[in-house]
Design a protein around this motif. Sequence first.
Motif, PDB file in Angstrom:
ATOM      1  N   VAL A 102       0.811  -1.219   0.000  1.00  0.00           N
ATOM      2  CA  VAL A 102       0.000   0.000   0.000  1.00  0.00           C
ATOM      3  C   VAL A 102       0.846   1.273   0.000  1.00  0.00           C
ATOM      4  N   GLY A 103       2.160   1.130   0.034  1.00  0.00           N
ATOM      5  CA  GLY A 103       3.027   2.296  -0.065  1.00  0.00           C
ATOM      6  C   GLY A 103       4.476   1.932   0.177  1.00  0.00           C
ATOM      7  N   MET A 104       5.370   2.626  -0.518  1.00  0.00           N
ATOM      8  CA  MET A 104       6.803   2.435  -0.298  1.00  0.00           C
ATOM      9  C   MET A 104       7.579   3.519  -1.023  1.00  0.00           C
ATOM     10  N   ASN A 105       8.833   3.663  -0.649  1.00  0.00           N
ATOM     11  CA  ASN A 105       9.711   4.628  -1.303  1.00  0.00           C
ATOM     12  C   ASN A 105      10.997   3.960  -1.787  1.00  0.00           C
ATOM     13  N   MET A 106      10.879   2.732  -2.242  1.00  0.00           N
ATOM     14  CA  MET A 106      12.025   1.956  -2.699  1.00  0.00           C
ATOM     15  C   MET A 106      11.976   1.812  -4.218  1.00  0.00           C
ATOM     16  N   ASP A 107      13.123   1.485  -4.836  1.00  0.00           N
ATOM     17  CA  ASP A 107      13.193   1.301  -6.292  1.00  0.00           C
ATOM     18  C   ASP A 107      12.879  -0.124  -6.730  1.00  0.00           C
ATOM     19  N   GLY A 108      13.162  -1.097  -5.884  1.00  0.00           N
ATOM     20  CA  GLY A 108      12.986  -2.498  -6.258  1.00  0.00           C
ATOM     21  C   GLY A 108      11.535  -2.854  -6.536  1.00  0.00           C
ATOM     22  N   LYS A 109      11.361  -3.882  -7.351  1.00  0.00           N
ATOM     23  CA  LYS A 109      10.018  -4.331  -7.725  1.00  0.00           C
ATOM     24  C   LYS A 109       9.771  -5.793  -7.358  1.00  0.00           C
ATOM     25  N   ASP A 110      10.795  -6.483  -6.851  1.00  0.00           N
ATOM     26  CA  ASP A 110      10.662  -7.887  -6.491  1.00  0.00           C
ATOM     27  C   ASP A 110      11.374  -8.108  -5.151  1.00  0.00           C
ATOM     28  N   PRO A 111      11.078  -9.228  -4.475  1.00  0.00           N
ATOM     29  CA  PRO A 111      11.672  -9.459  -3.151  1.00  0.00           C
ATOM     30  C   PRO A 111      13.194  -9.388  -3.125  1.00  0.00           C
ATOM     31  N   TYR A 112      13.863  -9.921  -4.145  1.00  0.00           N
ATOM     32  CA  TYR A 112      15.326  -9.946  -4.148  1.00  0.00           C
ATOM     33  C   TYR A 112      15.919  -8.535  -4.221  1.00  0.00           C
ATOM     34  N   SER A 113      15.442  -7.707  -5.166  1.00  0.00           N
ATOM     35  CA  SER A 113      16.002  -6.359  -5.312  1.00  0.00           C
ATOM     36  C   SER A 113      15.633  -5.474  -4.127  1.00  0.00           C
ATOM     37  N   LEU A 114      14.436  -5.651  -3.583  1.00  0.00           N
ATOM     38  CA  LEU A 114      14.056  -4.881  -2.402  1.00  0.00           C
ATOM     39  C   LEU A 114      14.894  -5.287  -1.188  1.00  0.00           C
TER      40      LEU A 114
END
Length: 76
Positions: A28-40
């Motif tokens: 419902v909200g975030m300020n990260m660049d990753g789009k999948d569990p590994y990159s996040l």
Amino acid sequence: MMIGKIIKGKSFQGCLSYVMGKTGAAVVGMNMDGKDPYSLANEFSLSWQLRPKLNYKVCHVILSLSPEEHLTPFPL
């Protein structure tokens, strides 16, 4: 009425894989660049390096909504 539950954990990727793979769950909200569990998880690990002595690295907040409440999912 919305009910929140906070869970502390030690694995970024474990938490993200669980949440992002769970049916009915949504970001419902975030300020990260990753789009999948590994990159996040890699992004979170970079910020954790600033405070490596923390016992728990992950704070997973579960929001349970009443039937009349709705949240708009965050577009990944």
